[in-house]
Design an enzyme around this catalytic site. Structure first.
Site, mmCIF file in Angstrom:
data_model
loop_
_atom_site.group_PDB
_atom_site.id
_atom_site.type_symbol
_atom_site.label_atom_id
_atom_site.label_comp_id
_atom_site.label_asym_id
_atom_site.label_seq_id
_atom_site.Cartn_x
_atom_site.Cartn_y
_atom_site.Cartn_z
ATOM 1 N N PHE A 47 0.837 -1.201 0.000
ATOM 2 C CA PHE A 47 0.000 0.000 0.000
ATOM 3 C C PHE A 47 0.876 1.258 0.000
ATOM 4 O O PHE A 47 0.609 2.229 0.713
ATOM 5 C CB PHE A 47 -0.981 0.026 1.182
ATOM 6 C CG PHE A 47 -1.691 -1.273 1.449
ATOM 7 C CD1 PHE A 47 -2.039 -2.120 0.408
ATOM 8 C CD2 PHE A 47 -2.016 -1.651 2.739
ATOM 9 C CE1 PHE A 47 -2.700 -3.325 0.653
ATOM 10 C CE2 PHE A 47 -2.678 -2.846 2.996
ATOM 11 C CZ PHE A 47 -3.016 -3.688 1.946
ATOM 12 N N HIS A 48 1.926 1.235 -0.824
ATOM 13 C CA HIS A 48 2.874 2.347 -0.920
ATOM 14 C C HIS A 48 2.828 2.967 -2.311
ATOM 15 O O HIS A 48 3.853 3.167 -2.965
ATOM 16 C CB HIS A 48 4.291 1.864 -0.597
ATOM 17 C CG HIS A 48 4.461 1.404 0.812
ATOM 18 N ND1 HIS A 48 5.522 0.610 1.223
ATOM 19 C CD2 HIS A 48 3.705 1.622 1.930
ATOM 20 C CE1 HIS A 48 5.405 0.365 2.518
ATOM 21 N NE2 HIS A 48 4.309 0.962 2.966
ATOM 22 N N GLU A 49 1.642 3.313 -2.773
ATOM 23 C CA GLU A 49 1.473 3.885 -4.107
ATOM 24 C C GLU A 49 2.302 5.166 -4.241
ATOM 25 O O GLU A 49 2.255 6.016 -3.354
ATOM 26 C CB GLU A 49 -0.004 4.184 -4.362
ATOM 27 C CG GLU A 49 -0.922 2.983 -4.190
ATOM 28 C CD GLU A 49 -1.502 2.806 -2.806
ATOM 29 O OE1 GLU A 49 -2.508 2.089 -2.682
ATOM 30 O OE2 GLU A 49 -0.945 3.365 -1.841
#
Length: 491
Positions: A430-432
């Site tokens: 979840f590190h866009e």
């Protein structure tokens, strides 16, 4: 940015699409999984990707005061020295190099762990501690890492991240068992000054342009379209999916894409929405406890950084131990992990695959689409399989035997079966990031001062400006981006 600008006496309006962060699901660190796919998450999902066997991966992003810092796992990972030195080269600006960024970290941190005057700051506004009273499997994993040749360190953000990597207990933004999101540090003190206004439930739709100058924004509040003017500057910090969306809806982006959705081009910037990156997190390598132990802190307390290939200039793997079973919609039903189990999730934090964010229409209420292209570069699945193999070696080592009744998944597999497992078990950290990258080439969107090329009155200050995603959890480097923007705008 609001906190930094408040100190100048400027009049600041903060538009937040979500609602308050002052709820139990945010404040209790262990409840972070309950925020995923809730009203505090934008609910993005990637397009189907061949690299993950046609699956669509969830891409949570915070839709709440505090954004990602209100729904994440609170890990404070600064990034590797090489990250910032690479950013400085890309930007053509030494202000972004590791030595300068390190001084910012030292200035803002209030580090509670082992003293390190050369690398850690104390007395700053950002309280950071090492996980307190960890589950016994966390220190055991550090011993297990040492048994396979990965050195253990007292601090995951000290000398360990200037070299080959290593293993450590996690740095976290938790105090007295409560999440410390970024509004608690920056925004709420600023609101007391009287020159900062926070408006929740206000979703920005586009920038107001006069020629190539940004003079304000439009937003939807309570179902009504409204607008507000900015006398000096608009700062866009909507994240790596919504920042390029807002730019494109405003006529800033690749002309061919804007023509396709019927938006008039104001500034032709081909890099807007391109270069999408996210860390791959495999869910996961799972063992059943001999005797179940309760998870502690935010359920994830030990990690390591290491190289999948010794020729690399820095670590590209970051597995995390997760103190509950962690599987995907494919591997969960296939393996059926019991509730009394724990996980080491293999992680790839230097992915070579690149995707894009794009729009299907000019409807501002329609979600942007993400063609993420996970594991599309041939080196990425190779590195992921190496990470899985290493995690299995660690989890099955003598140092972990007191906590292992049996290995649940994946077990020993043929090379072909292991590749297939990797694709079915792959998720993301979840590190866009990286969709409006900083740089000097034709695909760059912002310069070293975070100004959008060809546009006046607009600064971008979020993870979208990263040229390459940082090595590790992205909250801390994103704070650095905000601090750098604050330094630039208040100079």
């Amino acid at each position: 940015m609001a906190g930094r600008l408040a100190d100048t006496g400027a009049s600041v309006l903060v538009l937040e699409a979500g609602e308050t962060d002052q709820i139990k699901a945010v404040l209790n660190p262990a409840m972070w999984p309950t925020n995923l796919r809730s009203e505090r998450d934008w609910g993005h999902t990637s397009d189907p990707s061949d690299g993950v066997n046609g699956r669509q991966l969830i891409l949570p992003m915070g839709k709440v005061v505090g954004g990602g810092s209100s729904i994440n796992v609170q890990i404070w990972a600064r990034g590797h020295k090489n990250d910032f030195d690479m950013w400085a080269v890309e930007a053509g600006d030494d202000a972004w190099n590791y030595d300068n960024v390190l001084e910012i970290y030292k200035r803002i941190e209030d580090w509670q762990g082992a003293p390190d005057a050369d690398r850690r700051g104390t007395g700053g506004k950002l309280y950071v501690e090492q996980v307190q009273d960890p589950n016994p499997i966390a220190p055991a994993m550090l011993s297990a890492c040492e048994s396979v040749g990965i050195p253990a360190y007292d601090d995951m953000n000290g000398v360990m991240m200037e070299g080959e990597g290593g293993a450590a207990l996690a740095n976290v933004r938790i105090k007295d068992g409560r999440r410390l999101n970024l509004p608690m540090t920056y925004l709420y003190p600023a609101l007391k000054k009287g020159n900062v206004t926070l408006l929740t439930g206000a979703e920005t739709t586009k920038l107001i342009m006069e020629g190539t100058r940004v003079t304000g924004v439009t937003f939807v509040k309570d179902g009504q379209m409204q607008s507000v003017s900015a006398s000096s500057q608009v700062v866009l910090a909507a994240g790596a999916i919504n920042t390029p969306k807002i730019l494109m809806l405003s006529g800033i982006g690749p002309k061919a894409e804007l023509d396709r959705i019927g938006v008039e081009t104001v500034v032709d910037l081909p890099g807007v929405g391109q270069n999408f990156q996210d860390h791959v997190l495999v869910a996961g390598c799972i063992w059943e406890y001999k005797e179940p132990l309760a998870p502690k802190n935010s359920l994830a307390e030990a990690t390591f950084f290491w190289k999948s290939d010794s020729s690399l200039d820095g670590p590209d793997m970051q597995p995390f131990q997760i103190e509950v079973p962690y599987a995907t919609e494919v591997t969960g039903p296939e393996y059926g992990p019991p509730a009394g189990a724990w996980t080491i999730s293999p992680g790839l934090v230097r992915p070579k695959s690149r995707g894009r964010v794009y729009l299907e229409s000019s409807d501002p209420m329609a979600q942007a689409k993400v063609d993420a292209q996970f594991l599309s570069h041939p080196d990425d699945p190779t590195a992921v399989v190496r990470s899985i193999e290493l995690c299995r070696e660690i989890g099955n080592s003598d140092a972990m035997k007191d906590f292992v009744k049996r290995e649940v998944m994946p077990g020993a597999l043929s090379p072909e079966a292991m590749q297939n497992f990797a694709r079915n078990a792959a998720g993301t950290y979840f590190h866009e990031s990286c969709t409006c990258k900083m740089g000097t080439d034709e695909m760059s969107v912002v310069d070293g001062n975070l100004k959008v090329y060809g546009v006046e009155g607009l600064t971008i200050a979020d993870a979208s400006i990263m040229p390459r995603v940082s090595t590790g959890n992205t909250m801390a480097p994103t704070v650095i981006i905000g601090e750098r923007a604050g330094d630039i705008l208040t100079a």
